[in-house]
Design a protein around this motif. Structure first.
Motif, PDB file in Angstrom:
ATOM      1  N   SER A 164      50.310  22.597  38.458  1.00 37.75           N
ATOM      2  CA  SER A 164      49.304  21.915  37.646  1.00 37.75           C
ATOM      3  C   SER A 164      49.913  21.340  36.381  1.00 37.75           C
ATOM      4  CB  SER A 164      48.200  22.932  37.289  1.00 37.75           C
ATOM      5  OG  SER A 164      47.333  22.448  36.302  1.00 37.75           O
ATOM      6  N   GLY A 165      49.194  20.390  35.790  1.00 34.96           N
ATOM      7  CA  GLY A 165      49.560  19.919  34.472  1.00 34.96           C
ATOM      8  C   GLY A 165      49.165  20.900  33.385  1.00 34.96           C
ATOM      9  N   GLY A 166      48.318  21.894  33.719  1.00 33.93           N
ATOM     10  CA  GLY A 166      47.871  22.905  32.781  1.00 33.93           C
ATOM     11  C   GLY A 166      48.226  24.291  33.272  1.00 33.93           C
ATOM     12  N   GLU A 167      47.256  25.200  33.228  1.00 34.84           N
ATOM     13  CA  GLU A 167      47.523  26.583  33.634  1.00 34.84           C
ATOM     14  C   GLU A 167      47.134  26.850  35.077  1.00 34.84           C
ATOM     15  OE1 GLU A 167      47.559  29.195  29.624  1.00 34.84           O
ATOM     16  OE2 GLU A 167      45.556  28.768  30.413  1.00 34.84           O
ATOM     17  N   GLY A 168      46.722  25.809  35.791  1.00 38.71           N
ATOM     18  CA  GLY A 168      46.486  25.974  37.208  1.00 38.71           C
ATOM     19  C   GLY A 168      45.031  25.891  37.595  1.00 38.71           C
ATOM     20  N   THR A 169      44.738  26.424  38.781  1.00 37.23           N
ATOM     21  CA  THR A 169      43.386  26.390  39.335  1.00 37.23           C
ATOM     22  C   THR A 169      42.859  27.825  39.445  1.00 37.23           C
ATOM     23  OG1 THR A 169      44.325  26.290  41.598  1.00 37.23           O
ATOM     24  CG2 THR A 169      43.784  24.200  40.512  1.00 37.23           C
ATOM     25  N   ALA A 170      43.012  28.446  40.605  1.00 36.25           N
ATOM     26  CA  ALA A 170      42.520  29.820  40.769  1.00 36.25           C
ATOM     27  C   ALA A 170      43.223  30.786  39.817  1.00 36.25           C
ATOM     28  CB  ALA A 170      42.699  30.266  42.222  1.00 36.25           C
ATOM     29  N   PHE A 171      44.519  30.636  39.666  1.00 34.04           N
ATOM     30  CA  PHE A 171      45.260  31.522  38.761  1.00 34.04           C
ATOM     31  C   PHE A 171      44.770  31.368  37.330  1.00 34.04           C
ATOM     32  CE2 PHE A 171      48.747  32.727  35.969  1.00 34.04           C
ATOM     33  CZ  PHE A 171      49.201  33.911  36.532  1.00 34.04           C
ATOM     34  N   ALA A 172      44.402  30.151  36.946  1.00 32.05           N
ATOM     35  CA  ALA A 172      43.908  29.927  35.585  1.00 32.05           C
ATOM     36  C   ALA A 172      42.633  30.721  35.314  1.00 32.05           C
ATOM     37  CB  ALA A 172      43.666  28.439  35.348  1.00 32.05           C
ATOM     38  N   VAL A 173      41.795  30.869  36.345  1.00 34.93           N
ATOM     39  CA  VAL A 173      40.573  31.663  36.195  1.00 34.93           C
ATOM     40  C   VAL A 173      40.938  33.134  35.994  1.00 34.93           C
ATOM     41  CG1 VAL A 173      38.424  32.391  37.292  1.00 34.93           C
ATOM     42  CG2 VAL A 173      39.233  30.033  37.572  1.00 34.93           C
ATOM     43  N   ALA A 174      41.854  33.639  36.813  1.00 36.92           N
ATOM     44  CA  ALA A 174      42.298  35.031  36.659  1.00 36.92           C
ATOM     45  C   ALA A 174      42.939  35.248  35.305  1.00 36.92           C
ATOM     46  CB  ALA A 174      43.272  35.383  37.779  1.00 36.92           C
ATOM     47  N   LEU A 175      43.698  34.257  34.845  1.00 32.45           N
ATOM     48  CA  LEU A 175      44.338  34.367  33.527  1.00 32.45           C
ATOM     49  C   LEU A 175      43.293  34.389  32.416  1.00 32.45           C
ATOM     50  CD1 LEU A 175      47.007  34.464  31.988  1.00 32.45           C
ATOM     51  CD2 LEU A 175      47.064  31.955  32.055  1.00 32.45           C
ATOM     52  N   ALA A 176      42.243  33.590  32.577  1.00 32.55           N
ATOM     53  CA  ALA A 176      41.164  33.609  31.585  1.00 32.55           C
ATOM     54  C   ALA A 176      40.483  34.975  31.555  1.00 32.55           C
ATOM     55  CB  ALA A 176      40.143  32.519  31.904  1.00 32.55           C
ATOM     56  N   ALA A 177      40.296  35.571  32.732  1.00 31.06           N
ATOM     57  CA  ALA A 177      39.709  36.912  32.797  1.00 31.06           C
ATOM     58  C   ALA A 177      40.629  37.930  32.120  1.00 31.06           C
ATOM     59  CB  ALA A 177      39.451  37.297  34.247  1.00 31.06           C
ATOM     60  N   HIS A 178      41.919  37.784  32.346  1.00 32.93           N
ATOM     61  CA  HIS A 178      42.894  38.680  31.708  1.00 32.93           C
ATOM     62  C   HIS A 178      42.821  38.567  30.184  1.00 32.93           C
ATOM     63  CE1 HIS A 178      46.724  40.412  30.512  1.00 32.93           C
ATOM     64  NE2 HIS A 178      47.140  39.235  30.075  1.00 32.93           N
ATOM     65  N   ARG A 179      42.792  37.352  29.681  1.00 36.00           N
ATOM     66  CA  ARG A 179      42.750  37.155  28.229  1.00 36.00           C
ATOM     67  C   ARG A 179      41.452  37.658  27.618  1.00 36.00           C
ATOM     68  NH1 ARG A 179      45.272  31.070  28.640  1.00 36.00           N
ATOM     69  NH2 ARG A 179      47.475  31.668  28.593  1.00 36.00           N
TER      70      ARG A 179
END
Length: 379
Positions: free
Chosen positions: A180-195
């Motif tokens: 991705s140009g950013g933090e991704g797709t599905a992984f970005a959601v998991a990362l948001a949950a982590h944060r």
């Protein structure tokens, strides 16, 4: 606004090195890729001096992941134009490098249309090349912004489906900043949950045969300080049976008009397991991955990969002994069935999360309305 020419725009928080960037050294413009076939053993960059090198990088999976393929395709057209090659020929080669991922052709088309329009106005090839590059940079920026919005919508959906936090999420393949140009797709959601302190465990499917989960998702999860555990693909059923999975989050390479989802091989079995065990199965992808021109799953061209990816084990740090660059694990001459993707029907998908919001239930009408709304916002 995110600047796609900076490391923060290409997001190096999870990788340390941007997944893709455009550079203009004295000898001429190049597209620089983080070679994902060399991870996690080493971070090595691959310099593409023309579109043909980039096509091979796409085919070899040095660059991969639906959104990033779109960005790479757009930069590839711009590279061909800037180097004085035929942009039309480059676009054809790039778009055909991997047939299942619709984002690749979307990115190629964006840059090619900008090139054509500029060339048609005044015939100036230099300005036309600049127009193609500007289109590629816009796509890069838009994808970074879409990634952030998907993360927000996805976390809100998880909190709605799973009140109380402590999410245990199972994911497949790799969907982070490497795609991705950013933090991704599905992984970005998991990362948001982590944060947000709401991720209890990220279960990472190994993702055979090329181990994108083991090599890439685990790499990104470790870099991000997430609590994660790696498992072989065929261990997922035991996790569901033990009640250890709260939700499945995957990306997509193409979502058809009826809501069928093509994603990395092994996704469909997870959807079946999730339905049997009453676990939400959520697909996270940008609107550009929704292909209203493809009516249903049966109409998707599924890429068939070389058999040696199955008959040989490939590890970046291991010595090369097999014909395909890996260690033979099957008798010589063994035939292998190796589709790169499988297709999950819409009735097994709990929701599709995009930068424009979530669709649930997943129906043709809901997806069409989402795409129409996205076009209105873009315009």
């Amino acid at each position: 606004m995110v600047d796609p020419n900076t490391r923060s725009g290409e997001d190096d928080r999870a990788t340390g090195t941007p997944a893709i960037r455009w550079e203009e050294p004295p000898e001429g413009p190049v597209v620089v890729l983080l070679d994902q076939t060399r991870l996690p053993a080493e971070e090595v960059e691959l310099v593409c001096t023309d579109a043909s090198v980039l096509v091979e990088a796409i085919r070899s999976l040095a660059v991969r992941g639906a959104p990033l393929l779109g960005i790479a395709g757009a930069y590839g057209v711009a590279l061909a134009a800037a180097r004085g090659f035929d942009a039309e020929d480059a676009a054809t080669a790039l778009a055909g490098a991997r047939p299942t991922a619709v984002n690749l052709s979307v990115g190629v088309t964006r840059a090619l249309e900008a090139h054509r329009a500029s060339l048609g106005r005044d015939g100036d090839t230099r300005r036309a090349a600049q127009a193609a590059l500007a289109a590629a940079r816009r796509l890069h920026q838009e994808d970074a912004e879409a990634s952030a919005r998907m993360a927000g919508h996805g976390l809100a959906l998880l909190d709605e489906l799973l009140p109380g936090g402590g999410h245990r999420i199972l994911t497949h393949c790799n969907t982070g900043s490497l795609v991705s140009g950013g933090e991704g797709t599905a992984f970005a959601v998991a990362l948001a949950a982590h944060r947000a302190g709401r991720l209890r465990r990220l279960w990472v499917d190994e993702t055979r045969p090329l181990l994108q989960g083991a090599r890439l998702t685990a790499y990104e999860a470790a870099r991000s300080g997430m609590a994660y555990t790696l498992l072989t693909d065929n261990a997922a059923g035991s996790l569901f049976a033990a009640g250890e999975v709260d939700a499945v989050l995957i990306g997509a390479d193409r979502i058809t008009a009826d809501g069928s989802v093509a994603n990395k091989i092994g996704s469909y079995p997870l959807a079946v397991l999730a339905r049997y065990h009453h676990v939400p199965f959520v697909v996270v992808a940008p609107v550009t991955t929704i292909d209203l021109e493809t009516p249903d799953g049966a109409s998707i061209e599924v890429e068939q990969r070389p058999g040696y990816e199955v008959t040989e084990a490939v590890a970046p740090q291991a010595p090369v002994t097999g014909a395909g660059g890996g260690i033979p694990v099957a008798p010589l001459g063994t035939q292998a069935y190796n589709p790169a993707f499988d297709v999950t029907p819409p009735e097994l998908v709990t929701a599709v999360v995009t930068e424009e919001g979530a669709v649930s239930p997943v129906t043709a009408g809901a997806l069409a309305e989402l795409c129409a709304r996205s076009r209105r916002v873009t315009i």
